[in-house]
Write an enzyme that holds these catalytic residues in place. Structure first.
Site, PDB file in Angstrom:
ATOM      1  N   LYS A 106      15.879  57.516  -3.269  1.00  0.00           N
ATOM      2  CA  LYS A 106      14.815  58.281  -3.264  1.00  0.00           C
ATOM      3  C   LYS A 106      13.650  57.074  -3.055  1.00  0.00           C
ATOM      4  CE  LYS A 106      11.779  60.700  -6.326  1.00  0.00           C
ATOM      5  NZ  LYS A 106      11.360  60.886  -7.841  1.00  0.00           N
ATOM      6  N   GLY A 167       4.928  63.773 -14.222  1.00  0.00           N
ATOM      7  CA  GLY A 167       4.859  63.597 -15.739  1.00  0.00           C
ATOM      8  C   GLY A 167       3.792  64.621 -16.360  1.00  0.00           C
ATOM      9  N   GLY A 194       6.264  67.174 -11.843  1.00  0.00           N
ATOM     10  CA  GLY A 194       5.191  68.132 -12.451  1.00  0.00           C
ATOM     11  C   GLY A 194       5.881  69.373 -13.142  1.00  0.00           C
ATOM     12  N   SER A 216      10.785  64.033 -16.709  1.00  0.00           N
ATOM     13  CA  SER A 216      10.047  64.370 -17.950  1.00  0.00           C
ATOM     14  C   SER A 216      10.138  65.512 -18.649  1.00  0.00           C
ATOM     15  CB  SER A 216       8.524  64.079 -17.555  1.00  0.00           C
ATOM     16  OG  SER A 216       8.142  62.913 -16.944  1.00  0.00           O
TER      17      SER A 216
END
Length: 264
Positions: A106, A167, A194, A216
Site C-alpha cells: 500500500k 482519521g 475518512g 480508525s
C-alpha cells in the site's frame, strides 16, 4: 458492467471486500477480535511500526499470517525514495511471515503533516519504480480521476482514493470525483480513509466501489470488535444493494399499490 465475482487484486482472489488496518488499537486483544469480527482477509501494517506497535508488541508474532494476507504500507514516508525503500523492507517482512509470494504494497507518500494528504507526483514516481521491481502497488491518492487513470495505466493493481482525510471520520466528501474514478477504472477501486460508520462504508459500496479500507473507525470506537462487525455488515449490505440496482430517483411520487382492477 457489474462484477459479480470475487475481489481480484494482483492475481489473487479475496472473498471479503473489507480491508482493515492494525494501528491505533488500545490493546492487542481488541485488534485480534476486531479482525476476526470484520471477516477481513487483507490487513494493513505500517512497516515502520510493525515491530513496535501502539501496544508495544510485535505484530509479526501476534497475528496469524496463515489467516490474513499482509498489506505492508509505507506510512510515514514523505518522498518516493523513502517509500521505495520501505516497500522493499515490507516485502521482506511478508516473506518472514510465511507469505513468500506476497508482493503487495500500500503506497503512501505523505509530506503534509496536518491534513495527511498524499503527494500525487511522488506517489506516481514511486509507483513506477515499484512496479518495475515486481510489486503489486495499491496507491493511496486524493479523489483525482486523472491521477487514478494514470496510475492504472502504468500498472497499479488498484487505486485507493480517500473519502476524506485520514482519521477524520468525515465520510465521503467528494462523491462526484469518486464516482468518476469508479466509472472509469478497469482495476479495483478501494475507498481508503475518512469512513467513520457502517452507513458510510455501505455508501461507498453502493456507489460501486470494489472495497473499502478502514482503520480508525474501528480501532477508535468505544467497542472496536462490535464496530468491526457492524462495518462488515455495512460493506456486505452496500455491495448487495449495488448489485441489486437501486430504483431511479424522480421528482414525483409513484403509488406502490395498483390503481386499476381494484375491487370494492
Amino acid at each position: 458492467m457489474k462484477n459479480y465475482s470475487s475481489l481480484l487484486i494482483g492475481g489473487k482472489k479475496f472473498s471479503s471486500r473489507l480491508m482493515v488496518g492494525t494501528g491505533k488499537y488500545k490493546s492487542t486483544q481488541d485488534m485480534i477480535e476486531s479482525l476476526s469480527n470484520s471477516e477481513t482477509e487483507i490487513i494493513t501494517v505500517a512497516v515502520r511500526r510493525i515491530k513496535n506497535d501502539e501496544t508495544g508488541e510485535n505484530l509479526l508474532e501476534k497475528i496469524n499470517w496463515k489467516k490474513y494476507w499482509m498489506l505492508p504500507n509505507t506510512a510515514g514516508c514523505v518522498n518516493s525514495d523513502e517509500a521505495v525503500r520501505i516497500a522493499i523492507l515490507g516485502r521482506e517482512l511478508a516473506k518472514l511471515s510465511g507469505q513468500e509470494e506476497n508482493n503487495f504494497v500500500k503506497l503512501e507518500v505523505i509530506p503534509d503533516k496536518k491534513y495527511l494528504l498524499p503527494d500525487p507526483m511522488e506517489t506516481l514516481k514511486a509507483a513506477e519504480i515499484l512496479i518495475k521491481k515486481g510489486f503489486s502497488v495499491l496507491p493511496y491518492i486524493n479523489a483525482d480521476p486523472i491521477l487514478a487513470k494514470r496510475l492504472e495505466e502504468i500498472g497499479c493493481a488498484t487505486v485507493m482514493p480517500l473519502g476524506s482525510p485520514i482519521g477524520s471520520g468525515q465520510g465521503l466528501l467528494n462523491l462526484s470525483n469518486i464516482g468518476i474514478i469508479i466509472e472509469s477504472a478497469k482495476v479495483p477501486v478501494i475507498i481508503d480513509a475518512g469512513i467513520g460508520v457502517p452507513s458510510e462504508a455501505s455508501q461507498a459500496m453502493e456507489l460501486g466501489a470494489d472495497g473499502v479500507l478502514i482503520n480508525s473507525a474501528i480501532a477508535q470506537a468505544e467497542n472496536p470488535p462490535l464496530m468491526a462487525q457492524a462495518i462488515n455488515y455495512g460493506v456486505k449490505a452496500g455491495r448487495q444493494a449495488f448489485l441489486a440496482g437501486r430504483i431511479k430517483k424522480q421528482d414525483f411520487a409513484t403509488a406502490s399499490s395498483p390503481e386499476k382492477n381494484i375491487s370494492i
